[in-house]
Enzyme design. Structure first.
Site, PDB file in Angstrom:
ATOM      1  N   GLU A  62     -47.261   2.728  25.392  1.00 52.34           N
ATOM      2  CA  GLU A  62     -48.484   3.467  25.081  1.00 52.34           C
ATOM      3  C   GLU A  62     -48.622   3.636  23.572  1.00 52.34           C
ATOM      4  OE1 GLU A  62     -48.319   6.732  23.823  1.00 52.34           O
ATOM      5  OE2 GLU A  62     -46.165   7.021  24.007  1.00 52.34           O
ATOM      6  N   LYS A  63     -49.858   3.680  23.115  1.00 51.77           N
ATOM      7  CA  LYS A  63     -50.147   3.924  21.700  1.00 51.77           C
ATOM      8  C   LYS A  63     -50.321   5.429  21.524  1.00 51.77           C
ATOM      9  CE  LYS A  63     -53.356   2.759  17.975  1.00 51.77           C
ATOM     10  NZ  LYS A  63     -53.701   4.162  17.660  1.00 51.77           N
ATOM     11  N   SER A  64     -49.351   6.059  20.898  1.00 50.26           N
ATOM     12  CA  SER A  64     -49.358   7.515  20.787  1.00 50.26           C
ATOM     13  C   SER A  64     -50.374   7.992  19.752  1.00 50.26           C
ATOM     14  CB  SER A  64     -47.968   8.028  20.392  1.00 50.26           C
ATOM     15  OG  SER A  64     -47.009   7.654  21.350  1.00 50.26           O
ATOM     16  N   ASP A 210     -53.882   6.843  23.002  1.00 46.36           N
ATOM     17  CA  ASP A 210     -55.218   6.253  22.825  1.00 46.36           C
ATOM     18  C   ASP A 210     -55.184   4.736  22.918  1.00 46.36           C
ATOM     19  OD1 ASP A 210     -53.901   5.788  20.478  1.00 46.36           O
ATOM     20  OD2 ASP A 210     -55.493   6.489  19.154  1.00 46.36           O
ATOM     21  N   GLY A 211     -54.359   4.217  23.836  1.00 44.43           N
ATOM     22  CA  GLY A 211     -54.334   2.779  24.024  1.00 44.43           C
ATOM     23  C   GLY A 211     -52.942   2.255  24.327  1.00 44.43           C
TER      24      GLY A 211
END
Length: 410
Positions: A62-64, A210-211
């Site tokens: 995950e993009k934190s 967010d991604g």
């Protein structure tokens, strides 16, 4: 899911001292440049499913919603010193951290550089916990790892740094509360584990995301933009960092044309510019703000002009909307990056398209593994045959001749 963005804890190093630290880091990395060495992803496009994920081994995480930074372990006058390096290439001295060696809890690591991000976990009841999530390792104890594969780079950090640190935390649990932040590994999965990532891992995180980030398992670490690191966001969440410039209108008295002044009470024109290299900026568009949104920005009582602002494209209005200020970034996105992000918005890959592709990605990964295993076994058989022939005194020319008699190619 948005979350709180942390403030880097620690004392910012003075410019002259920071330049010395940049030289130290450049020396460790065998670079001539003292610029920020962190790898930067490219935006995910439809072609990346076939050209990257189906052809190469990738890890995904995950993009934190945090602060991307590097952590540098060194020694100052014989004492342990840890620094956080942000994307502005500023160094922050962090007190209260200790990274013991495997065989001696009193001794510490130096000449280490790891890549990660600072995040804030929401622990409930108004409690927050800052963490540094490690997702790559460049140098460990002076050993340069950038040419090794990602799993090897992370393996060095896990065995030499993280396990002794983890043991320290278990041995002295009462001291952990005084750490400025905790160290953890970013939860990385094989690239085809997308259902597990979205259904099990991300819903249980305590920080914002967010991604997704896809990183090649086999490629070396690249300083700057890395075409093998892919940043995926839903099209509606792809954001761009611009430089915000405010142009206030000029008020002129109707009765006296010489009586004019800048009307700072009026709502200004909000110009968004991209970076073109060096100190050159190019206007790209305008920030759409309602009167209420402008009033909210004014109410911050902070300087607004020439700040870096993160924006998303409102596709219904075809206008850029304010998301947040990014004071952690020294420049807006470069024009080349902006063009790729805009292309990603237009050529975006949906979550469902990624989920639909995960079985193909899995089969491609398994097929590569079978081929690699078959090749390994063939090499092993050939090695054993050579050892047997050598023990029997069979020469290479006899070995070739026997193969020709059997109709076997070299």
């Amino acid at each position: 899911m948005p979350g709180s963005v942390p403030t880097i804890p620690g004392d910012k190093a003075p410019p002259q001292y920071a330049e010395g630290l940049r030289l130290e880091v450049a020396r460790l990395l065998k670079r001539h440049s003292t610029s920020f060495p962190g790898a930067q992803p490219v935006s995910f496009l439809k072609k990346h499913i076939i050209e990257n994920l189906e052809r190469e081994d990738y890890f995904v995480c995950e993009k934190s919603d945090g602060i991307r930074c590097l952590m540098y372990f060194t020694a100052v006058n014989g004492a342990e010193a840890t620094y956080i390096i942000d994307r502005k290439n500023d160094f922050y001295y962090i007190q209260g951290l200790h990274f013991p060696l495997q065989d001696d809890i009193q001794k510490f690591h130096t000449d280490c550089l790891v890549d990660g991000e600072l995040i804030i976990d929401d622990m409930g009841n108004g409690q927050e916990l800052m963490k540094f999530l490690v997702f790559d390792s460049l140098v460990i104890d002076g050993k340069l790892l950038t040419e090794r594969t990602l799993d090897k780079r992370l393996g060095y950090f896990r065995e030499l740094v993280y396990k002794p640190y983890e043991a320290l935390c278990k041995q002295f649990p009462e001291e952990v509360q005084y750490f400025p932040f905790l160290i953890e590994f970013k939860n990385m999965q094989v690239s085809y584990a997308l259902p597990q990532l979205w259904n099990e891992i991300i819903p249980n995180l305590k920080h914002g995301t967010d991604g997704l980030i896809f990183t090649s398992r086999l490629m070396p670490y690249v300083f700057g933009t890395d075409e093998k690191i892919l940043k995926w966001k839903p099209a509606e969440e792809n954001s761009i960092d611009f430089r915000l410039t405010l142009h206030f209108p000029i008020f002129t008295d109707e009765d006296d044309e010489n009586d004019s002044y800048i009307d700072y009470d009026a709502q200004p024109t909000t110009i968004l510019s991209v970076w073109c290299g060096d100190k050159t900026y190019k206007p790209y568009g305008e920030l759409y703000l309602t009167t209420e949104e402008w009033d909210e920005l004014k109410a911050l009582n902070e300087p607004l002009d020439e700040r870096i602002v993160e924006c998303v494209l409102d596709r219904e209005r075809n206008a850029w909307r304010y998301l947040r200020f990014r004071d952690d970034k020294p420049t807006p996105n470069h024009i080349s990056i902006v063009e790729k992000i805009v292309m990603s918005v237009k050529d975006g890959v949906t979550k469902q398209e990624l989920l639909d592709a995960h079985l193909r990605i899995r089969e491609s990964w398994k097929r590569r593994n079978r081929q690699e295993e078959d090749a390994r076994r063939a090499r092993e058989r050939d090695r054993e045959r050579r050892l047997t022939d050598d023990s029997l005194g069979v020469t290479p020319s006899q070995r070739v001749g026997d193969k020709r008699k059997l109709g076997v190619d070299n």
